[in-house]
Design a protein around this motif. Structure first.
Motif, PDB file in Angstrom:
ATOM      1  N   TRP A 113       4.755 -26.746  30.004  1.00 43.89           N
ATOM      2  CA  TRP A 113       4.419 -27.491  28.995  1.00 43.89           C
ATOM      3  C   TRP A 113       4.347 -26.078  27.805  1.00 43.89           C
ATOM      4  O   TRP A 113       4.354 -25.021  28.016  1.00 43.89           O
ATOM      5  N   ARG A 125      13.780 -31.008  23.775  1.00 42.67           N
ATOM      6  CA  ARG A 125      14.308 -32.045  24.368  1.00 42.67           C
ATOM      7  C   ARG A 125      15.568 -31.957  25.047  1.00 42.67           C
ATOM      8  O   ARG A 125      15.867 -32.543  26.272  1.00 42.67           O
ATOM      9  N   GLY A 128      14.642 -31.799  29.029  1.00 49.60           N
ATOM     10  CA  GLY A 128      13.887 -32.830  29.423  1.00 49.60           C
ATOM     11  C   GLY A 128      12.580 -32.910  29.188  1.00 49.60           C
ATOM     12  O   GLY A 128      11.716 -33.694  29.629  1.00 49.60           O
ATOM     13  N   ARG A 130       9.275 -33.736  26.950  1.00 47.95           N
ATOM     14  CA  ARG A 130       8.930 -35.093  26.324  1.00 47.95           C
ATOM     15  C   ARG A 130       7.647 -34.807  25.468  1.00 47.95           C
ATOM     16  O   ARG A 130       6.855 -33.871  25.902  1.00 47.95           O
ATOM     17  N   VAL A 131       7.519 -35.412  24.262  1.00 48.65           N
ATOM     18  CA  VAL A 131       6.309 -35.123  23.390  1.00 48.65           C
ATOM     19  C   VAL A 131       5.082 -35.887  24.008  1.00 48.65           C
ATOM     20  O   VAL A 131       5.398 -37.093  24.626  1.00 48.65           O
ATOM     21  N   GLU A 132       3.967 -35.412  24.145  1.00 44.43           N
ATOM     22  CA  GLU A 132       2.824 -36.045  24.452  1.00 44.43           C
ATOM     23  C   GLU A 132       1.734 -35.891  23.146  1.00 44.43           C
ATOM     24  O   GLU A 132       1.561 -34.813  22.627  1.00 44.43           O
ATOM     25  N   MET A 146       4.595 -30.615  24.309  1.00 39.22           N
ATOM     26  CA  MET A 146       5.761 -31.159  25.015  1.00 39.22           C
ATOM     27  C   MET A 146       5.628 -30.705  26.224  1.00 39.22           C
ATOM     28  O   MET A 146       5.089 -29.504  26.549  1.00 39.22           O
ATOM     29  N   VAL A 148       7.504 -31.182  30.521  1.00 37.71           N
ATOM     30  CA  VAL A 148       8.396 -31.351  31.534  1.00 37.71           C
ATOM     31  C   VAL A 148       8.089 -31.266  33.104  1.00 37.71           C
ATOM     32  O   VAL A 148       7.251 -30.100  33.517  1.00 37.71           O
TER      33      VAL A 148
END
Length: 150
Positions: A113, A125, A128, A130-132, A146, A148
């Motif tokens: 992260w 992105r 792979g 992702r926004v949290e 972000m 993965v």
């Protein structure tokens, strides 16, 4: 400190990049120039820099990209990831991140992260990530967390 060089494509500047582990002190000039040029160099330090893994991409003798990773059990956090402006968009940062992922997988790290500057979300992105959560600010800059699974 030497990490294995990553596999790189045969053409382009990234094919000339050598990725290896470096000392945290080596990261400061690139961090400062890229991330916080209007602040004193000390602003580019991290309190626990000596506890991290620091990666550098070299073109010949020139350090052009740095990334610092802090591992906590099976989780790793990326901090102070920076590529000199004249080397951005050439695949060097991508090569560094791929090298970091390969290294972390060998260390049994399965979650990666970072706090990504909003302007870099598209880059992350592609891996792979992702926004949290919601947007937040550090020193006036908008960020998103972000992550993965590796």
């Amino acid at each position: 400190m030497n990490a294995p060089s990553s596999a790189m494509p045969p053409n382009g500047p990234e094919s000339n990049a050598v990725i290896r582990q470096i000392d945290w002190q080596q990261t400061i000039a690139v961090r400062h120039r890229v991330l916080w040029p209007d602040r004193p160099p000390e602003f580019s330090h991290i309190d626990n820099d000596n506890a991290g893994l620091h990666f550098g991409a070299f073109i010949g003798p020139l350090l052009v990209c740095v990334a610092s990773v802090f591992i906590n059990d099976e989780s790793a956090r990326l901090r102070k990831y920076a590529t000199l402006p004249e080397y951005q968009g050439q695949g060097i940062g991508t090569t560094v991140l791929k090298s970091i992922f390969a290294h972390l997988k060998q260390q049994a790290v399965d979650y990666f992260w970072c706090d990504a500057r909003e302007s870099a979300i598209g880059f992350y992105r592609r891996f792979g990530m992702r926004v949290e959560g919601e947007r937040f600010y550090k020193s006036g800059e908008p960020y998103m967390r972000m992550s993965v699974k590796l």
